[in-house]
Write a protein that holds these residues in place. Structure first.
Motif, short mmCIF file in Angstrom:
data_model
loop_
_atom_site.label_atom_id
_atom_site.label_comp_id
_atom_site.label_asym_id
_atom_site.label_seq_id
_atom_site.Cartn_x
_atom_site.Cartn_y
_atom_site.Cartn_z
N LYS A 114 -23.92 18.77 -42.35
CA LYS A 114 -23.78 18.73 -43.32
C LYS A 114 -22.24 19.05 -43.69
O LYS A 114 -21.55 18.82 -43.81
N VAL A 115 -22.46 19.07 -45.48
CA VAL A 115 -21.20 18.96 -45.96
C VAL A 115 -21.50 20.31 -46.73
O VAL A 115 -22.39 21.44 -47.63
N ILE A 116 -20.17 20.74 -46.40
CA ILE A 116 -20.14 22.36 -47.52
C ILE A 116 -18.94 22.52 -48.59
O ILE A 116 -17.95 21.94 -48.17
N PHE A 117 -19.32 22.59 -49.86
CA PHE A 117 -18.52 22.53 -50.84
C PHE A 117 -18.45 24.55 -51.15
O PHE A 117 -18.79 25.20 -51.40
N VAL A 118 -16.36 24.56 -51.01
CA VAL A 118 -16.72 25.80 -51.79
C VAL A 118 -16.08 25.75 -53.22
O VAL A 118 -15.07 25.58 -53.01
N LEU A 119 -17.54 26.16 -53.52
CA LEU A 119 -17.24 26.73 -54.64
C LEU A 119 -15.63 27.57 -55.32
O LEU A 119 -16.50 28.27 -55.19
N SER A 120 -14.96 27.05 -56.27
CA SER A 120 -14.29 28.10 -57.10
C SER A 120 -13.89 27.53 -58.44
O SER A 120 -14.08 26.51 -58.79
N HIS A 121 -13.35 28.06 -59.26
CA HIS A 121 -12.27 27.26 -60.00
C HIS A 121 -12.20 25.74 -60.10
O HIS A 121 -11.15 24.89 -60.69
#
Length: 828
Positions: free
Chosen positions: A707-714
């Motif tokens: 899996k690939v986890i993307f930690v989304l933020s500005h």
């Protein structure tokens, strides 16, 4: 005016006569009319032609309405009666022709009102006398031409033409019976005319000729013609019937038809030697040898016949050329024309006797090469004054023989060889011409292209029209440095040779050929060309033709003499028979400069549009990223590190920006890696292989993670490397359902505010369920449970081949060859 036109229209419907020019002219010839259709003729007529009909009489009312009549043609009818008042209302009549009818008397009373007559033709009627009424004909002071007599006039008397003594005519013709029985001396003395014509046969009365000539003595004539002087028999007497000829001042003497033998011809020529006559013509003469002719050597020869011109036309026997077995009578002739005599040889001595000749015309004689050119003759010094040589309309085939014949004619400048069989390449080699020939007329031959080399190169005028030429020999035309006028019309020339150079050519005729392409460059190497005829060709209506026409017309350097009537389109088919003058192609199709401008402008617009699209959709960035993927895959393939069955090393690859690293280390990693059993996670700070390209590390570790986890933020959105990782994950997911991508929204993000290069991320945020990090502690437990549920239960993962990797990654800072770890962290 309307009534007049309507009347003329009605006349044309029911009238056997053709009425034209607003009722001024009527043509009724050959309609088998037996009377004058006076009721069908408009009163406005000025000219009426009733010839070649069957009219028998002219009545008083026939022309009474035609007050404006000036020309009346009644010849070749059967008119036997003309009433006295037939022309009473036609005082303006100037031209009356009643030739060849059946009148038994001259209609003097009927002619009396015609005091404006200028031309009166009334011979070949059934008159028995030639008497002209003095009261009537003396009033014809404007009369210029008069023909009188007929086949029944037995003779002429002294008072017959006294009515004309004060009238100066231009032409007078008299016809008498072939069996004339009387001639009174002085019968012709009253005639004052410039041209005199006799249609009188003196077969039975040859002694009448000296009397006639005596009546003309001391008078001046431009021309005297004898027709059928001896109609049925040859003159066999010794009396010199031409003895009074020297007393007449006449410019031209014509013998038309009749029989001549050697004695009569010699008799005439001996007298002509001492007369001022300059032009002598024998035409349609039946010539024969005299059985009693005595050759006295040179003493019997004609040696002093000085004439400007001698015509021998349509003579039955070519022996007339050397009637006394010599050609001495040609010695002082300046222009000799021999036509339709059909002689078959020119002896060597004939050329020697023509030393003073300037013009020699031997056309229309069916001559062959060996008839005029004899290789055994020595032509050196012959024809020293010859300027014009005409051998047209014969059967000549060899240019070489013509060149050999004329090569000794030192003054020759003009040659006419038209209407022959010249032009064979076989007969056109080793030609040596004098350098003084300036005009060559050679139309209507059968020239092969290779035969042009046998033509003289010094010509200024060259006519090769209608010679079956299909191409031009440029080698010849390059030598014609003095050529000014060239006629090539009526040939089969298929194209105008490129690079045709002529610095002297001024006039060029190319009409009636087979070429269809012509352009501005066709004649650009002819700086003096001012006259061009090029119509009646199968033109291809193209931009080149249009440009040539427009350029020629605008500059006015070249006058196209047959423009625009003879210029029509042949190709393309849609324009067949369209006048070239009506052919207007679009500017875009023909102006190369405009085409270039449009192409450049269009290309610039396309480039700008592409640049704009690239800017909007970050095409360069995607291109660069794709290039990096391909490059990394290529290196992996070269190192044998790519391929085989898929075995994952990590449960998940964590993609985050550097400002979010604390949250990852403090929250995410402890929660997942301390799980029982633990999740194995990959983060760049710890797990990237030192010494490898950053791109290679990213791709390899993403592909080694389930899996690939993307930690989304500005901060994620503003990170270049995070964008790369997202893109690489998208590329790995091509053909799949993106179930291996987990979105963790660390802080609220509006999908519509994302840059265009995050279009895929926008779509996933709008269509895919994502995990949002709660700020309340109570809700965080549920968050971790959701994340572990998405990750699935941890299973046994293979160990990385390099031991101690985890401890090494965290300590790596500046190992990469180009993109160092420090730069990578800074970019994140």
């Amino acid at each position: 005016m309307y009534i007049v036109k309507l009347t003329i229209f009605w006349y044309n419907i029911v009238n056997p006569c053709q009425i034209y020019d607003s009722g001024r002219f009527a043509k009724c010839l050959g309609q088998q009319l037996d009377h004058v259709p006076w009721n069908l003729l408009p009163s406005t007529l000025e000219s009426l032609d009733l010839s070649y009909n069957e009219i028998q009489a002219i009545y008083a009312d026939d022309f009474s309405r035609l007050h404006s009549l000036r020309v009346l043609e009644l010849q070749f009818n059967n008119i036997s009666v003309i009433e006295d008042h037939a022309f009473h209302n036609n005082s303006l009549l100037e031209n009356l022709n009643i030739f060849n009818n059946s009148l038994e008397e001259v209609p003097a009373t009927a002619l009396q009102p015609l005091y404006n007559l200028r031309r009166l033709f009334m011979s070949n009627n059934l008159y028995t006398k030639a008497k002209l009424a003095d009261k009537v004909f003396s009033s014809f002071t404007h009369l210029q031409i008069l023909s009188m007599g007929g086949p029944l006039v037995k003779g002429l008397r002294k008072g017959d033409f006294q009515a004309l003594k004060n009238i100066s005519l231009q032409e007078f013709n008299i016809k008498c019976s072939s069996n004339i029985s009387y001639y009174e001396p002085g019968s012709l003395k009253a005639i004052q005319t410039s041209s005199m014509g006799f249609d009188i046969a003196i077969d039975q009365k040859p002694h009448f000729l000296p009397l006639m000539l005596q009546d003309l003595a001391s008078k001046t004539f431009s021309q005297i013609q004898f027709r059928n002087l001896f109609e049925f028999m040859y003159y066999m007497q010794d009396d010199d019937i031409f003895r009074n000829l020297p007393d007449i001042n006449v410019h031209q003497l014509i013998f038309h038809r009749g029989k001549f033998n050697e004695n009569l011809l010699r008799m005439a020529l001996l007298n002509l030697q001492v007369t001022p006559i300059k032009h002598l013509t024998f035409q349609y003469i039946d010539f024969a040898r005299s059985p009693n002719f005595v050759d006295s050597g040179l003493n019997s020869s004609i040696k002093d016949l000085a004439l400007d011109r001698l015509d021998l036309w349509h003579i039955s026997n070519p022996d007339i050329l050397r009637f006394d077995w010599r050609f001495t009578w040609f010695n002082k002739i300046r222009l000799l024309s021999i036509q339709n005599v059909n002689f078959n040889s020119v002896p060597c001595d004939a050329w020697l006797e023509m030393g003073g000749m300037e013009v020699l015309d031997i056309s229309n004689n069916r001559l062959q090469n060996n008839f005029i050119f004899n290789q055994r003759c020595n032509y050196r010094g012959n024809m020293p004054a010859l300027f014009i040589f005409n051998v047209s309309t014969n059967q000549l085939t060899s240019l070489r023989d013509l060149a050999s014949l004329t090569s000794k004619f030192k003054q020759l400048q003009v040659m006419d060889v038209s209407n022959n069989l010249l032009g064979s390449a076989k007969e056109s080699h080793n030609c040596y011409w004098l350098h003084n020939i300036t005009q060559l007329i050679a139309h209507h031959n059968h020239f092969e292209s290779g035969a042009l080399k046998c033509l003289p190169t010094t010509v200024q005028f060259l006519d090769l029209s209608y010679c079956d030429l299909d191409q031009l020999d440029m080698a010849y035309f390059q030598q014609t440095t003095t050529l000014k006028e060239l006629w090539l019309n009526g040939n089969k020339i298929k194209f105008i040779p490129s690079g045709w150079k002529s610095h002297s050519l001024q006039s060029l005729a190319l009409d009636g050929n087979s070429f269809g392409i012509i352009s501005i460059g066709s004649f650009q190497d002819m700086p003096k060309l001012s006259r061009l005829t090029a119509g009646n060709n199968p033109y291809h209506c193209t931009c080149d033709l249009h440009a040539f026409i427009q350029d020629t017309i605008s500059k006015r350097r070249i006058n196209i003499t047959d423009w625009p009537k003879n210029y029509k389109c042949y190709h393309p088919e849609a324009l067949l028979n369209t006048a070239v003058a009506h052919f207007f192609p679009g500017n875009v199709a023909c102006d190369i400069r405009l085409v270039i401008v449009i192409c450049v402008a269009t290309t610039a617009v396309v480039v700008l549009v592409l640049v704009f699209i690239c800017y909007i959709f970050n095409i360069p960035w995607y291109t660069k990223a794709t290039y990096q993927i391909l490059r990394a895959k290529y290196r992996a393939h070269q190192q044998g590190a790519y391929g085989g069955s898929q075995v994952y090393e990590y449960h998940a690859f964590i993609s985050y920006s550097h400002p979010d690293a604390d949250w990852v280390r403090d929250q995410l990693l402890p929660c997942l890696e301390n799980n029982k059993p633990p999740y194995r996670l990959c983060i760049h700070e710890r797990d990237f292989m030192p010494g490898k390209w950053i791109i290679d590390n990213i791709i390899e570790n993403i592909e080694s993670s389930r899996k690939v986890i993307f930690v989304l933020s500005h901060h994620f959105v503003n990170s270049e490397w995070c964008n790369y990782e997202l893109y690489f994950a998208q590329q790995r997911a091509i053909g799949k359902t993106f179930n291996d991508v987990i979105l963790v929204v660390k802080e609220p993000i509006d999908p519509e505010s994302l840059p265009s290069k995050y279009c895929k991320l926008k779509k996933m945020l709008n269509t895919k369920t994502y995990l949002e990090w709660p700020q309340q502690d109570k809700q965080q437990t549920f968050f971790w449970a959701q994340l572990k549920s998405v990750l699935g239960k941890p299973t046994l993962i293979r160990q990385h081949a390099a031991s101690g990797r985890g401890s090494m990654v965290s300590s790596v800072e500046t190992v990469s060859e180009k993109d160092t770890g420090a730069e990578y962290r800074k970019g994140r």
